[in-house]
Design a protein around this motif. Structure first.
Motif, PDB file in Angstrom:
ATOM      1  N   ASP A 152       0.852  -1.162   0.043  1.00 49.02           N
ATOM      2  CA  ASP A 152       0.065   0.098  -0.088  1.00 49.02           C
ATOM      3  C   ASP A 152       0.863   1.310  -0.065  1.00 49.02           C
ATOM      4  O   ASP A 152       0.356   2.304   0.235  1.00 49.02           O
ATOM      5  CB  ASP A 152      -0.880   0.016   1.132  1.00 49.02           C
ATOM      6  CG  ASP A 152      -0.407   0.098   2.614  1.00 49.02           C
ATOM      7  OD1 ASP A 152       1.113   0.071   2.529  1.00 49.02           O
ATOM      8  OD2 ASP A 152      -0.803   0.172   3.533  1.00 49.02           O
ATOM      9  N   GLY A 153       2.244   1.185  -0.057  1.00 53.65           N
ATOM     10  CA  GLY A 153       2.984   2.456   0.122  1.00 53.65           C
ATOM     11  C   GLY A 153       3.658   2.744   1.210  1.00 53.65           C
ATOM     12  O   GLY A 153       4.385   3.639   1.252  1.00 53.65           O
ATOM     13  N   SER A 154       3.159   2.118   2.271  1.00 53.89           N
ATOM     14  CA  SER A 154       3.774   2.610   3.727  1.00 53.89           C
ATOM     15  C   SER A 154       4.846   2.219   3.965  1.00 53.89           C
ATOM     16  O   SER A 154       5.118   0.901   3.558  1.00 53.89           O
ATOM     17  CB  SER A 154       2.567   2.176   4.747  1.00 53.89           C
ATOM     18  OG  SER A 154       2.324   0.714   4.836  1.00 53.89           O
ATOM     19  N   PRO A 155       5.705   2.789   4.638  1.00 51.07           N
ATOM     20  CA  PRO A 155       6.935   2.472   4.994  1.00 51.07           C
ATOM     21  C   PRO A 155       7.262   1.329   5.903  1.00 51.07           C
ATOM     22  O   PRO A 155       6.399   1.370   6.876  1.00 51.07           O
ATOM     23  CB  PRO A 155       7.741   3.669   5.438  1.00 51.07           C
ATOM     24  CG  PRO A 155       6.559   4.564   6.059  1.00 51.07           C
ATOM     25  CD  PRO A 155       5.375   4.100   5.214  1.00 51.07           C
ATOM     26  N   VAL A 156       8.201   0.526   5.810  1.00 54.31           N
ATOM     27  CA  VAL A 156       8.649  -0.775   6.755  1.00 54.31           C
ATOM     28  C   VAL A 156       9.779  -0.943   6.836  1.00 54.31           C
ATOM     29  O   VAL A 156      10.696  -0.628   5.922  1.00 54.31           O
ATOM     30  CB  VAL A 156       7.500  -1.988   6.462  1.00 54.31           C
ATOM     31  CG1 VAL A 156       6.366  -1.931   6.472  1.00 54.31           C
ATOM     32  CG2 VAL A 156       8.148  -2.427   5.052  1.00 54.31           C
ATOM     33  N   LEU A 157      10.420  -1.258   7.942  1.00 53.33           N
ATOM     34  CA  LEU A 157      11.684  -2.057   8.191  1.00 53.33           C
ATOM     35  C   LEU A 157      11.737  -3.518   8.172  1.00 53.33           C
ATOM     36  O   LEU A 157      10.692  -4.080   8.734  1.00 53.33           O
ATOM     37  CB  LEU A 157      12.419  -1.622   9.269  1.00 53.33           C
ATOM     38  CG  LEU A 157      12.627  -0.096   9.857  1.00 53.33           C
ATOM     39  CD1 LEU A 157      13.089  -0.016  11.110  1.00 53.33           C
ATOM     40  CD2 LEU A 157      13.485   0.537   8.646  1.00 53.33           C
ATOM     41  N   LYS A 158      12.469  -4.296   7.144  1.00 52.55           N
ATOM     42  CA  LYS A 158      12.542  -5.574   7.105  1.00 52.55           C
ATOM     43  C   LYS A 158      14.138  -5.998   7.526  1.00 52.55           C
ATOM     44  O   LYS A 158      14.967  -5.526   7.016  1.00 52.55           O
ATOM     45  CB  LYS A 158      12.091  -6.049   5.905  1.00 52.55           C
ATOM     46  CG  LYS A 158      10.772  -5.771   5.488  1.00 52.55           C
ATOM     47  CD  LYS A 158      10.406  -6.321   4.265  1.00 52.55           C
ATOM     48  CE  LYS A 158       8.730  -6.221   4.070  1.00 52.55           C
ATOM     49  NZ  LYS A 158       8.181  -6.815   2.584  1.00 52.55           N
ATOM     50  N   LEU A 159      14.032  -7.201   8.189  1.00 49.92           N
ATOM     51  CA  LEU A 159      15.212  -7.867   8.146  1.00 49.92           C
ATOM     52  C   LEU A 159      15.256  -9.340   7.157  1.00 49.92           C
ATOM     53  O   LEU A 159      14.198  -9.933   7.462  1.00 49.92           O
ATOM     54  CB  LEU A 159      15.290  -8.411   9.828  1.00 49.92           C
ATOM     55  CG  LEU A 159      16.515  -9.141  10.104  1.00 49.92           C
ATOM     56  CD1 LEU A 159      17.837  -8.574   9.577  1.00 49.92           C
ATOM     57  CD2 LEU A 159      16.346  -9.707  11.457  1.00 49.92           C
ATOM     58  N   ASP A 160      16.160  -9.286   6.322  1.00 50.03           N
ATOM     59  CA  ASP A 160      16.138 -10.529   5.525  1.00 50.03           C
ATOM     60  C   ASP A 160      14.758 -10.501   4.872  1.00 50.03           C
ATOM     61  O   ASP A 160      14.405 -11.773   4.645  1.00 50.03           O
ATOM     62  CB  ASP A 160      16.572 -11.699   5.974  1.00 50.03           C
ATOM     63  CG  ASP A 160      18.197 -11.658   6.359  1.00 50.03           C
ATOM     64  OD1 ASP A 160      18.981 -10.727   5.872  1.00 50.03           O
ATOM     65  OD2 ASP A 160      18.622 -12.298   7.117  1.00 50.03           O
ATOM     66  N   GLY A 161      13.756  -9.513   4.561  1.00 51.85           N
ATOM     67  CA  GLY A 161      12.679  -9.777   3.932  1.00 51.85           C
ATOM     68  C   GLY A 161      11.684  -9.991   4.748  1.00 51.85           C
ATOM     69  O   GLY A 161      10.339 -10.108   4.461  1.00 51.85           O
ATOM     70  N   CYS A 162      11.668 -10.202   6.115  1.00 50.91           N
ATOM     71  CA  CYS A 162      10.662 -10.283   7.130  1.00 50.91           C
ATOM     72  C   CYS A 162      10.425  -9.020   7.845  1.00 50.91           C
ATOM     73  O   CYS A 162      11.360  -8.349   8.364  1.00 50.91           O
ATOM     74  CB  CYS A 162      11.203 -11.389   8.131  1.00 50.91           C
ATOM     75  SG  CYS A 162       9.924 -12.116   9.223  1.00 50.91           S
TER      76      CYS A 162
END
Length: 132
Positions: free
Chosen positions: A31-41
């Motif tokens: 939806d375009g909202s920002p996220v932080l991911k660790l190895d895609g998770c």
């Protein structure tokens, strides 16, 4: 009811703190909202569900720690019914300081790393092949 637009300005400090942790990437959800991911998770991101207040971070935490944080600082940490069944915590970005944010993201990093396949095994393998 119109869809709530999540502000991204409050996420800039989350991004800056999160990117100091190993292998974390800043990206966006569908939806375009920002996220932080660790190895895609998923590790942390802006809460976009209508039950959450504007400018709220959703971060992975353990259920016991979540209850303790909410009890200790309900003006900063909260939960809605939608998020209750997940190991997540809602954080009012306007109320959390940088040190607390770093601690939260570090906990989230640790819990997320346990979900990433082969992450812990590959780190143990590297450590066991080192010579003194």
């Amino acid at each position: 009811m119109p869809k709530k637009q999540a502000p991204t300005d409050g996420f800039e400090i989350v991004k800056a703190v999160g990117l100091t942790l190993p292998d974390v990437e800043a990206t966006t959800k569908y939806d375009g909202s920002p996220v932080l991911k660790l190895d895609g998770c998923f590790m942390a991101g802006l809460a976009t569900h209508p039950s959450a207040e504007a400018d709220t971070l959703v971060v992975r935490v353990g259920c016991e720690e979540r209850e303790w944080l909410i009890e200790d600082a309900p003006e900063t940490y909260y939960l809605t019914d939608y998020y209750r069944s997940y190991p997540l915590l809602l954080v009012r970005l306007s109320r959390v300081d940088r040190d607390a944010l770093h601690d939260l993201l570090s906990v989230s990093w640790r819990l997320t790393s346990l979900k990433v396949p082969n992450r812990s095994r590959s780190h143990r393998k590297v450590e066991s092949t080192r010579t003194p």
